[in-house]
Design an enzyme around this catalytic site. Structure first.
Site, PDB file in Angstrom:
ATOM      1  N   ASP A  45       0.811  -1.214   0.000  1.00  0.00           N
ATOM      2  CA  ASP A  45       0.000   0.000   0.000  1.00  0.00           C
ATOM      3  C   ASP A  45       0.847   1.267   0.000  1.00  0.00           C
ATOM      4  O   ASP A  45       1.934   1.285   0.570  1.00  0.00           O
ATOM      5  CB  ASP A  45      -0.878   0.041   1.262  1.00  0.00           C
ATOM      6  N   ASP A  46       0.270   2.311  -0.592  1.00  0.00           N
ATOM      7  CA  ASP A  46       0.816   3.679  -0.606  1.00  0.00           C
ATOM      8  C   ASP A  46       1.913   3.846  -1.667  1.00  0.00           C
ATOM      9  O   ASP A  46       2.290   2.900  -2.316  1.00  0.00           O
ATOM     10  CB  ASP A  46       1.319   4.120   0.776  1.00  0.00           C
ATOM     11  N   HIS A  96      -5.843   3.416  -4.361  1.00  0.00           N
ATOM     12  CA  HIS A  96      -5.839   3.555  -2.897  1.00  0.00           C
ATOM     13  C   HIS A  96      -6.261   4.983  -2.524  1.00  0.00           C
ATOM     14  O   HIS A  96      -5.742   5.550  -1.575  1.00  0.00           O
ATOM     15  CB  HIS A  96      -4.451   3.199  -2.366  1.00  0.00           C
ATOM     16  N   HIS A 100      -5.612   9.872   0.251  1.00  0.00           N
ATOM     17  CA  HIS A 100      -5.377   9.023   1.417  1.00  0.00           C
ATOM     18  C   HIS A 100      -5.979   9.576   2.700  1.00  0.00           C
ATOM     19  O   HIS A 100      -5.346   9.613   3.752  1.00  0.00           O
ATOM     20  CB  HIS A 100      -3.865   8.781   1.605  1.00  0.00           C
ATOM     21  N   HIS A 192       3.608  -2.550   3.992  1.00  0.00           N
ATOM     22  CA  HIS A 192       3.960  -1.175   3.601  1.00  0.00           C
ATOM     23  C   HIS A 192       5.479  -1.108   3.447  1.00  0.00           C
ATOM     24  O   HIS A 192       6.189  -1.424   4.390  1.00  0.00           O
ATOM     25  CB  HIS A 192       3.534  -0.177   4.673  1.00  0.00           C
TER      26      HIS A 192
HETATM   27 ZN   LIG Z   1      -2.571   3.467   2.901  1.00  0.00          ZN
END
Ligand SMILES: [Zn+2]
Length: 248
Positions: A45-46, A96, A100, A192
């Site tokens: 993610d991210d 995503h 955020h 992550h």
């Molecule tokens: Zn995230």
């Protein structure tokens, strides 16, 4: 006074429910799939963040496994060349959100903007097929699931999240052990690696992959995992939940 306390308890319960990765009121949600094949999906993610993206791509290339990256629209806009690298390496990308933010208690217009803007950016970079959505912080109550259902979007969460536990996330060995011990066929692992603060996770990735491979697992993208699980029951619809849960 009693009413105030009851309301506060209600809000707290709703908040807890909204944080459960396998709970969703509307639309389709995938946190894992039922399959007899020993397959697992790795998700990151991210980002994409410069430096970190290249680093994780080289680890995945070395281990020869595909992964799925849930990217933040704002970062996609700032670093399109990194998205290009991810796609060229054969990985899947997902949405995503654009900025955020927590998606709970947001207006439909805000949610539509967050989803659509990021999808449009990914399409511009050549992404074809379904773009799965992963809500920031796993929060997804009310308007977001409704929007996703109305727009035929699938939300993808996870079933293995080693970084949820501070005593695990601060140690490479613990990250490897927790992830390998808790993974089973059809699972979606959340990690992550796009931040300096997650260096331990980055270091754990090669060993996680090696140990799961040694146990006979094969890594697939989320799309492939969903295909394999389609005949099974992991796709949960509103009708699967007891009505009383949403009415009271
Ligand atoms: Zn995230």
């Amino acid at each position: 006074m009693v009413w105030i306390i009851l309301i506060l308890f209600g809000v707290a319960a709703l908040w807890r429910m909204a944080s459960q990765p396998d709970f969703q009121l509307f639309g389709t949600l995938v946190s894992k799939v039922e399959t007899s094949e020993k397959v697992i999906a790795l998700t990151f993610d991210d980002g994409p963040t410069p430096g970190k993206t290249e680093q994780i791509l080289s680890i995945l290339a070395m281990q020869q496994v595909p992964a799925t990256f849930f990217l933040i629209g704002k970062e996609v806009e700032a670093h399109p060349e990194l998205v290009d690298k991810i796609l060229k390496a054969g990985h899947q990308v997902g949405n995503h959100s654009y900025s955020h933010q927590r998606m709970i208690f947001k207006t439909p217009t805000f949610i539509a903007g967050e989803v659509e803007k990021t999808d449009a950016l990914l399409r511009m970079l050549g992404v074809t097929g379904d773009i799965y959505f992963r809500p920031p912080y796993g929060k997804k109550l009310l308007m977001l699931p409704w929007y996703l259902q109305e727009n035929q979007r699938v939300a993808v969460t996870w079933s293995v999240a080693p970084e949820d536990y501070p005593q695990v996330s601060s140690s490479v060995n613990e990250l490897v052990k927790y992830t390998v011990d808790n993974s089973s066929a059809g699972n979606i692992i959340l990690l992550h690696v796009m931040y300096d603060s997650r260096e331990k996770t980055m270091q754990a990735v090669p060993e996680i992959i090696k140990q799961l491979k040694a146990k006979g697992y094969r890594f697939v993208t989320v799309s492939e995992l969903i295909e394999l699980g389609k005949q099974h029951t992991a796709m949960q619809k509103l009708s699967d939940y007891p009505v009383s849960m949403v009415q009271h």
